[in-house]
Design a protein around this motif. Sequence first.
Motif, PDB file in Angstrom:
ATOM      1  N   UNK A 112      51.916  41.299  47.627  1.00  0.00           N
ATOM      2  CA  UNK A 112      52.027  41.240  46.162  1.00  0.00           C
ATOM      3  C   UNK A 112      51.345  40.012  45.560  1.00  0.00           C
ATOM      4  N   UNK A 113      50.463  39.376  46.290  1.00  0.00           N
ATOM      5  CA  UNK A 113      49.703  38.231  45.787  1.00  0.00           C
ATOM      6  C   UNK A 113      48.219  38.560  45.873  1.00  0.00           C
ATOM      7  N   UNK A 114      47.506  38.372  44.768  1.00  0.00           N
ATOM      8  CA  UNK A 114      46.077  38.655  44.727  1.00  0.00           C
ATOM      9  C   UNK A 114      45.274  37.372  44.894  1.00  0.00           C
ATOM     10  N   UNK A 115      44.147  37.477  45.576  1.00  0.00           N
ATOM     11  CA  UNK A 115      43.233  36.338  45.712  1.00  0.00           C
ATOM     12  C   UNK A 115      41.843  36.888  46.016  1.00  0.00           C
ATOM     13  N   UNK A 116      40.845  36.005  45.940  1.00  0.00           N
ATOM     14  CA  UNK A 116      39.450  36.396  46.126  1.00  0.00           C
ATOM     15  C   UNK A 116      38.941  35.966  47.493  1.00  0.00           C
ATOM     16  N   UNK A 117      38.152  36.851  48.109  1.00  0.00           N
ATOM     17  CA  UNK A 117      37.435  36.493  49.324  1.00  0.00           C
ATOM     18  C   UNK A 117      35.984  36.931  49.153  1.00  0.00           C
ATOM     19  N   UNK A 118      35.105  36.362  49.975  1.00  0.00           N
ATOM     20  CA  UNK A 118      33.690  36.756  49.990  1.00  0.00           C
ATOM     21  C   UNK A 118      33.311  37.076  51.426  1.00  0.00           C
ATOM     22  N   UNK A 139      42.039  46.229  49.021  1.00  0.00           N
ATOM     23  CA  UNK A 139      40.967  45.896  48.081  1.00  0.00           C
ATOM     24  C   UNK A 139      41.353  46.346  46.678  1.00  0.00           C
ATOM     25  N   UNK A 140      41.306  45.416  45.722  1.00  0.00           N
ATOM     26  CA  UNK A 140      41.625  45.719  44.333  1.00  0.00           C
ATOM     27  C   UNK A 140      40.371  45.823  43.458  1.00  0.00           C
ATOM     28  N   UNK A 141      39.397  44.970  43.734  1.00  0.00           N
ATOM     29  CA  UNK A 141      38.177  44.917  42.905  1.00  0.00           C
ATOM     30  C   UNK A 141      37.007  44.521  43.791  1.00  0.00           C
ATOM     31  N   UNK A 142      35.838  45.096  43.514  1.00  0.00           N
ATOM     32  CA  UNK A 142      34.637  44.829  44.295  1.00  0.00           C
ATOM     33  C   UNK A 142      33.516  44.384  43.366  1.00  0.00           C
ATOM     34  N   UNK A 143      32.888  43.246  43.694  1.00  0.00           N
ATOM     35  CA  UNK A 143      31.706  42.781  42.969  1.00  0.00           C
ATOM     36  C   UNK A 143      30.611  42.539  43.998  1.00  0.00           C
ATOM     37  N   UNK A 148      54.751  30.309  50.237  1.00  0.00           N
ATOM     38  CA  UNK A 148      54.828  31.769  50.327  1.00  0.00           C
ATOM     39  C   UNK A 148      53.525  32.458  49.938  1.00  0.00           C
ATOM     40  N   UNK A 149      52.465  31.694  49.681  1.00  0.00           N
ATOM     41  CA  UNK A 149      51.164  32.315  49.429  1.00  0.00           C
ATOM     42  C   UNK A 149      50.584  32.789  50.752  1.00  0.00           C
ATOM     43  N   UNK A 150      50.026  34.022  50.802  1.00  0.00           N
ATOM     44  CA  UNK A 150      49.523  34.529  52.084  1.00  0.00           C
ATOM     45  C   UNK A 150      48.510  33.613  52.752  1.00  0.00           C
ATOM     46  N   UNK A 174      27.054  41.132  45.226  1.00  0.00           N
ATOM     47  CA  UNK A 174      26.007  40.158  44.967  1.00  0.00           C
ATOM     48  C   UNK A 174      24.816  40.448  45.848  1.00  0.00           C
ATOM     49  N   UNK A 175      23.835  39.578  45.830  1.00  0.00           N
ATOM     50  CA  UNK A 175      22.643  39.788  46.651  1.00  0.00           C
ATOM     51  C   UNK A 175      22.931  39.583  48.133  1.00  0.00           C
ATOM     52  N   UNK A 176      23.735  38.563  48.450  1.00  0.00           N
ATOM     53  CA  UNK A 176      24.021  38.234  49.845  1.00  0.00           C
ATOM     54  C   UNK A 176      25.472  38.472  50.228  1.00  0.00           C
ATOM     55  N   UNK A 177      26.375  38.398  49.237  1.00  0.00           N
ATOM     56  CA  UNK A 177      27.796  38.508  49.520  1.00  0.00           C
ATOM     57  C   UNK A 177      28.429  39.628  48.703  1.00  0.00           C
ATOM     58  N   UNK A 178      29.515  40.137  49.226  1.00  0.00           N
ATOM     59  CA  UNK A 178      30.378  41.054  48.501  1.00  0.00           C
ATOM     60  C   UNK A 178      31.663  40.302  48.177  1.00  0.00           C
ATOM     61  N   UNK A 179      31.987  40.224  46.897  1.00  0.00           N
ATOM     62  CA  UNK A 179      33.161  39.486  46.450  1.00  0.00           C
ATOM     63  C   UNK A 179      34.293  40.488  46.228  1.00  0.00           C
ATOM     64  N   UNK A 180      35.435  40.215  46.853  1.00  0.00           N
ATOM     65  CA  UNK A 180      36.557  41.143  46.827  1.00  0.00           C
ATOM     66  C   UNK A 180      37.810  40.462  46.297  1.00  0.00           C
ATOM     67  N   UNK A 181      38.417  41.089  45.306  1.00  0.00           N
ATOM     68  CA  UNK A 181      39.760  40.687  44.912  1.00  0.00           C
ATOM     69  C   UNK A 181      40.723  41.543  45.717  1.00  0.00           C
ATOM     70  N   UNK A 182      41.532  40.906  46.549  1.00  0.00           N
ATOM     71  CA  UNK A 182      42.403  41.624  47.474  1.00  0.00           C
ATOM     72  C   UNK A 182      43.855  41.243  47.227  1.00  0.00           C
ATOM     73  N   UNK A 183      44.745  42.054  47.771  1.00  0.00           N
ATOM     74  CA  UNK A 183      46.177  41.803  47.591  1.00  0.00           C
ATOM     75  C   UNK A 183      46.891  41.847  48.935  1.00  0.00           C
ATOM     76  N   UNK A 184      47.738  40.849  49.145  1.00  0.00           N
ATOM     77  CA  UNK A 184      48.577  40.786  50.340  1.00  0.00           C
ATOM     78  C   UNK A 184      49.947  40.284  49.933  1.00  0.00           C
TER      79      UNK A 184
END
Length: 276
Positions: A75-81, A57-61, A43-45, A63-73
């Motif tokens: 009701x489950x949160x995970x990180x993408x770049x 989008x929940x959180x934005x970090x 059941x993980x997205x 970087x020099x080359x990438x944007x790191x995003x904590x996202x939610x789908x």
Amino acid sequence: MRTTVLITMTVTLLALTACQPEEKNTQKQPDPAPQQKTPDTPDHPMSNISSSHTVVTQEVIQGNSYTYLNVEENNVSFWIAINKTEMTPGEIFSFNGGLEMRNFTSKELQRTFDVIYFVGAINKDAPPADPPSISGPKIPLDYSAMNPHQTKPAGHPATDPHQKKPAVDLTSISVEPAAGGISIGELFSSKDSYSGKTTRIRGKATKVNLGIMGKNWIHLQDGTGGPGTNDLLLTTETQVAVGDVVTYEGTIVLNKDFGSGYKYDLLMESAKLINE
């Protein structure tokens, strides 16, 4: 006489004890801890990584080359770049697929992500019909940059954030080797003899991830080989679509280690698309 009194007191005491109601344990038991969802749970997205995902989008970090995003789908949160992009919490966007990296360490952030997905492209053109379900503190959703009535340049294809890439029937793949090339099954069965050599492979693209770590990642199958030896991963600067039958030529590399525990037994690098 004393004996009679003692017997009477004993019987009375036993009767009183028997009449007392049984004490019940009314203390509320703590609720069981919620099960932690991981990409390995059904059941993980991201358990179906190749499908289309619409996230908040929940959180934005940055970087020099990438944007790191904590996202939610769901009701489950995970990180993408993603490639460096201006993003704000509350934005909704969609994407297809991604490259999963476990125990990935970002040196510039000095942070290790248990699981993160490198995504090639995102779509912010239009909001979903129903916003994704959000748990916890609610973040205002920003639809300002996602006008569904926005006029696109002439000839620009319509975009649908829910559109999924065409599925490939892996059981029906049968592709003949290219002229001067070999099959994927032969490559794996004799991989040591092809290590470091330029090799030509024709196959059907079963998975495509674009713009990840500066490369496009394409999986090819031709119907040969077995489990673990029927799928060739290659890196290239060219683009193809899932389902295309294509021919690539590149250098075969064994035991390629990109760090962070991400290692490939066999990989075709710097592959060039051959027009036949």
